[in-house]
Design a protein around this motif. Sequence first.
Motif, PDB file in Angstrom:
ATOM      1  N   GLY A 136      -1.347 -11.070   9.941  1.00 24.04           N
ATOM      2  CA  GLY A 136      -2.122 -12.300   9.874  1.00 24.04           C
ATOM      3  C   GLY A 136      -2.602 -12.651   8.484  1.00 24.04           C
ATOM      4  N   GLY A 137      -2.636 -11.671   7.564  1.00 19.28           N
ATOM      5  CA  GLY A 137      -2.951 -11.953   6.180  1.00 19.28           C
ATOM      6  C   GLY A 137      -4.354 -12.458   5.916  1.00 19.28           C
ATOM      7  N   THR A 138      -5.353 -11.939   6.667  1.00 21.04           N
ATOM      8  CA  THR A 138      -6.742 -12.318   6.431  1.00 21.04           C
ATOM      9  C   THR A 138      -7.417 -11.285   5.543  1.00 21.04           C
ATOM     10  OG1 THR A 138      -6.864 -13.405   8.592  1.00 21.04           O
ATOM     11  CG2 THR A 138      -8.945 -12.893   7.502  1.00 21.04           C
ATOM     12  N   CYS A 139      -8.181 -11.755   4.543  1.00 21.48           N
ATOM     13  CA  CYS A 139      -8.914 -10.877   3.627  1.00 21.48           C
ATOM     14  C   CYS A 139     -10.359 -10.724   4.110  1.00 21.48           C
ATOM     15  CB  CYS A 139      -8.904 -11.456   2.217  1.00 21.48           C
ATOM     16  SG  CYS A 139      -7.248 -11.649   1.510  1.00 21.48           S
ATOM     17  N   TYR A 140     -10.909  -9.524   3.929  1.00 18.23           N
ATOM     18  CA  TYR A 140     -12.271  -9.248   4.383  1.00 18.23           C
ATOM     19  C   TYR A 140     -13.071  -8.561   3.278  1.00 18.23           C
ATOM     20  CZ  TYR A 140     -10.215  -9.884   9.048  1.00 18.23           C
ATOM     21  OH  TYR A 140      -9.551 -10.376  10.139  1.00 18.23           O
ATOM     22  N   PHE A 141     -14.374  -8.892   3.200  1.00 18.19           N
ATOM     23  CA  PHE A 141     -15.292  -8.135   2.349  1.00 18.19           C
ATOM     24  C   PHE A 141     -16.685  -8.194   2.946  1.00 18.19           C
ATOM     25  CE2 PHE A 141     -15.937 -12.419   0.744  1.00 18.19           C
ATOM     26  CZ  PHE A 141     -17.260 -12.460   0.329  1.00 18.19           C
ATOM     27  N   ARG A 176      -1.712  12.528  12.928  1.00 18.98           N
ATOM     28  CA  ARG A 176      -0.648  13.299  12.287  1.00 18.98           C
ATOM     29  C   ARG A 176       0.583  13.365  13.179  1.00 18.98           C
ATOM     30  NH1 ARG A 176      -2.892  16.452   8.012  1.00 18.98           N
ATOM     31  NH2 ARG A 176      -5.194  16.418   7.988  1.00 18.98           N
ATOM     32  N   ASP A 177       1.739  13.597  12.539  1.00 17.70           N
ATOM     33  CA  ASP A 177       2.968  13.778  13.300  1.00 17.70           C
ATOM     34  C   ASP A 177       3.131  15.250  13.659  1.00 17.70           C
ATOM     35  OD1 ASP A 177       3.850  15.072  11.009  1.00 17.70           O
ATOM     36  OD2 ASP A 177       5.067  13.376  10.313  1.00 17.70           O
ATOM     37  N   ALA A 178       4.278  15.600  14.254  1.00 18.07           N
ATOM     38  CA  ALA A 178       4.502  16.967  14.718  1.00 18.07           C
ATOM     39  C   ALA A 178       4.501  17.980  13.575  1.00 18.07           C
ATOM     40  CB  ALA A 178       5.827  17.037  15.478  1.00 18.07           C
ATOM     41  N   ASP A 179       4.777  17.524  12.357  1.00 15.00           N
ATOM     42  CA  ASP A 179       4.794  18.414  11.194  1.00 15.00           C
ATOM     43  C   ASP A 179       3.449  18.479  10.478  1.00 15.00           C
ATOM     44  OD1 ASP A 179       7.535  19.021  11.538  1.00 15.00           O
ATOM     45  OD2 ASP A 179       8.081  17.138  10.536  1.00 15.00           O
ATOM     46  N   GLY A 180       2.449  17.785  11.026  1.00 12.14           N
ATOM     47  CA  GLY A 180       1.128  17.800  10.420  1.00 12.14           C
ATOM     48  C   GLY A 180       0.927  16.783   9.317  1.00 12.14           C
ATOM     49  N   GLU A 181       1.931  15.946   9.073  1.00 15.91           N
ATOM     50  CA  GLU A 181       1.807  14.932   8.033  1.00 15.91           C
ATOM     51  C   GLU A 181       0.960  13.756   8.540  1.00 15.91           C
ATOM     52  OE1 GLU A 181       2.916  15.247   4.915  1.00 15.91           O
ATOM     53  OE2 GLU A 181       3.557  17.277   5.493  1.00 15.91           O
ATOM     54  N   ILE A 182       0.133  13.207   7.678  1.00 11.68           N
ATOM     55  CA  ILE A 182      -0.763  12.118   8.058  1.00 11.68           C
ATOM     56  C   ILE A 182       0.022  10.834   8.270  1.00 11.68           C
ATOM     57  CG2 ILE A 182      -2.705  10.690   7.318  1.00 11.68           C
ATOM     58  CD1 ILE A 182      -3.680  13.114   5.696  1.00 11.68           C
ATOM     59  N   THR A 183      -0.172  10.220   9.436  1.00 13.66           N
ATOM     60  CA  THR A 183       0.493   8.953   9.748  1.00 13.66           C
ATOM     61  C   THR A 183      -0.480   7.777   9.776  1.00 13.66           C
ATOM     62  OG1 THR A 183       0.229   9.368  12.133  1.00 13.66           O
ATOM     63  CG2 THR A 183       2.283  10.119  11.097  1.00 13.66           C
ATOM     64  N   ASN A 184      -1.781   8.079   9.887  1.00 10.76           N
ATOM     65  CA  ASN A 184      -2.782   7.001   9.906  1.00 10.76           C
ATOM     66  C   ASN A 184      -4.155   7.561   9.581  1.00 10.76           C
ATOM     67  OD1 ASN A 184      -3.782   4.318  10.402  1.00 10.76           O
ATOM     68  ND2 ASN A 184      -4.596   5.064  12.342  1.00 10.76           N
ATOM     69  N   LYS A 185      -4.977   6.717   8.939  1.00 11.43           N
ATOM     70  CA  LYS A 185      -6.368   7.064   8.658  1.00 11.43           C
ATOM     71  C   LYS A 185      -7.279   5.978   9.226  1.00 11.43           C
ATOM     72  CE  LYS A 185      -5.322   9.349   4.241  1.00 11.43           C
ATOM     73  NZ  LYS A 185      -5.556   9.303   2.767  1.00 11.43           N
ATOM     74  N   ASP A 208      -3.833  -1.154  10.786  1.00 11.51           N
ATOM     75  CA  ASP A 208      -4.102  -2.584  10.904  1.00 11.51           C
ATOM     76  C   ASP A 208      -4.410  -3.267   9.580  1.00 11.51           C
ATOM     77  OD1 ASP A 208      -3.952  -2.301  13.748  1.00 11.51           O
ATOM     78  OD2 ASP A 208      -6.005  -1.507  13.710  1.00 11.51           O
ATOM     79  N   TYR A 209      -4.864  -2.479   8.578  1.00 14.96           N
ATOM     80  CA  TYR A 209      -5.320  -3.086   7.330  1.00 14.96           C
ATOM     81  C   TYR A 209      -4.790  -2.339   6.106  1.00 14.96           C
ATOM     82  CZ  TYR A 209      -8.801  -5.132  10.491  1.00 14.96           C
ATOM     83  OH  TYR A 209      -9.422  -5.778  11.533  1.00 14.96           O
ATOM     84  N   THR A 210      -4.599  -3.086   5.039  1.00 13.77           N
ATOM     85  CA  THR A 210      -4.430  -2.496   3.716  1.00 13.77           C
ATOM     86  C   THR A 210      -5.839  -2.360   3.145  1.00 13.77           C
ATOM     87  OG1 THR A 210      -2.269  -3.540   3.398  1.00 13.77           O
ATOM     88  CG2 THR A 210      -3.422  -2.761   1.429  1.00 13.77           C
ATOM     89  N   ILE A 211      -6.302  -1.120   2.955  1.00 12.55           N
ATOM     90  CA  ILE A 211      -7.700  -0.862   2.641  1.00 12.55           C
ATOM     91  C   ILE A 211      -7.861  -0.541   1.156  1.00 12.55           C
ATOM     92  CG2 ILE A 211      -9.710   0.570   3.167  1.00 12.55           C
ATOM     93  CD1 ILE A 211      -8.411   1.108   5.917  1.00 12.55           C
TER      94      ILE A 211
END
Length: 384
Positions: free
Chosen positions: A138-143, A36-45, A60-63
């Motif tokens: 890098g544009g690599t897909c994963y499953f 979270r940033d200083a205001d408590g907003e989520i910046t990463n999961k 790192d990824y579009t999930i």
Amino acid sequence: MVKITKIGAAAIALALSITLITPISAKAEVILEYERDADGEITNKTYKDEDTKESISEKDYTIYDPSAVKYVIPKAVTISVGTYNSYIEIKTTKDVAKFKNFKGSKKALKAKVIASKEYTDPATEKVATYPDYIAKNGGTCYFRNIDGTITSISEAEWETKGPKGDDSGCYRVRLYATKAGTYKLKFDAVKKDGTTVKKTIKVIAKEDGGPIKSITFGGKLIAQSAAESSANKDWMWAKYYGWSTTTAKSGVIKVSMNDGFKLKKIEVGKPVVVTDKNAEGKVKINYKKDYASTLDLAYDSEEEDWIPVTWKKAKNGKKIKLSKVDTSIIDDPIGDENLNVYNEKTYTVKSKDIETKTYVRITYYNKKSKTTSRLYLTLCKVKK
């Protein structure tokens, strides 16, 4: 696993799997951590599997499917003999269209699909489905495939090499054993490419296949395995208040595990209440919202909701103190009137609860499936 007896406020909830009929093991628990940033907003999961240490982060990824961080098919499960309350829940991976032909390896183990949901892609020419996640650099897909391993395909080749079609299925399979022993649940995974893969899950049937034998507070039961032939009479009880309520300020917590399960830790949680300001500077009391992880939450069996808490480790067989934190102004309206409003000159709000809540979290390890699960309890203390 058999269900744990639910009595009033003593409801035990499996993490991410709240149900009256407890599954054999908690659904694959994916831990979610926030930055979270200083205001408590989520910046990463970041999504994590604590047992395999695998993780994926939105930096790192579009999930598309966070649950892919954990394999959906368990290696082994433990059930109780002679109960219809034992079942597993599994879903297809991206390369599988459906599961079928569930059956036990021996006559003593009966398997029956009691609930299912299957989707059949109606397209004549099926195109590649979405991957579980895509690398931003890098544009690599994963499953995660049916064997449990992560498959990677370049984004440029995904349309031609990725699994075709959106076919999928999820299944609840009841397992009934007539006698103790080690068996296999067998089933077929029909892949999207037309091939079929044979899959098995080890099933250990015992007289009591649940993780918890009993849990006591101050010498009084607050949870008991449903494999017992009858309910113990020595439950924690407060006159005029009922189950899992006490007038004591503290007491000894004692957890007894069944064979095959290891107690990892006991934690005691108190609600985190903060003063919340709006844009005009007016204040009200609320639960803390900017928690760092889903592990900072407890399941409240009365409110049927997840509550932010501060956890403190406790030793098995040692005394714990119950919470004094009053949350009534948040949780308890007067009729249809919400007490939790921003403080203004026109409002004078007062509230005192009749009881305060303490949360207990039991973290345990299944030695056969090699997975970690959690149980939550709500204890209530009478407030005079």
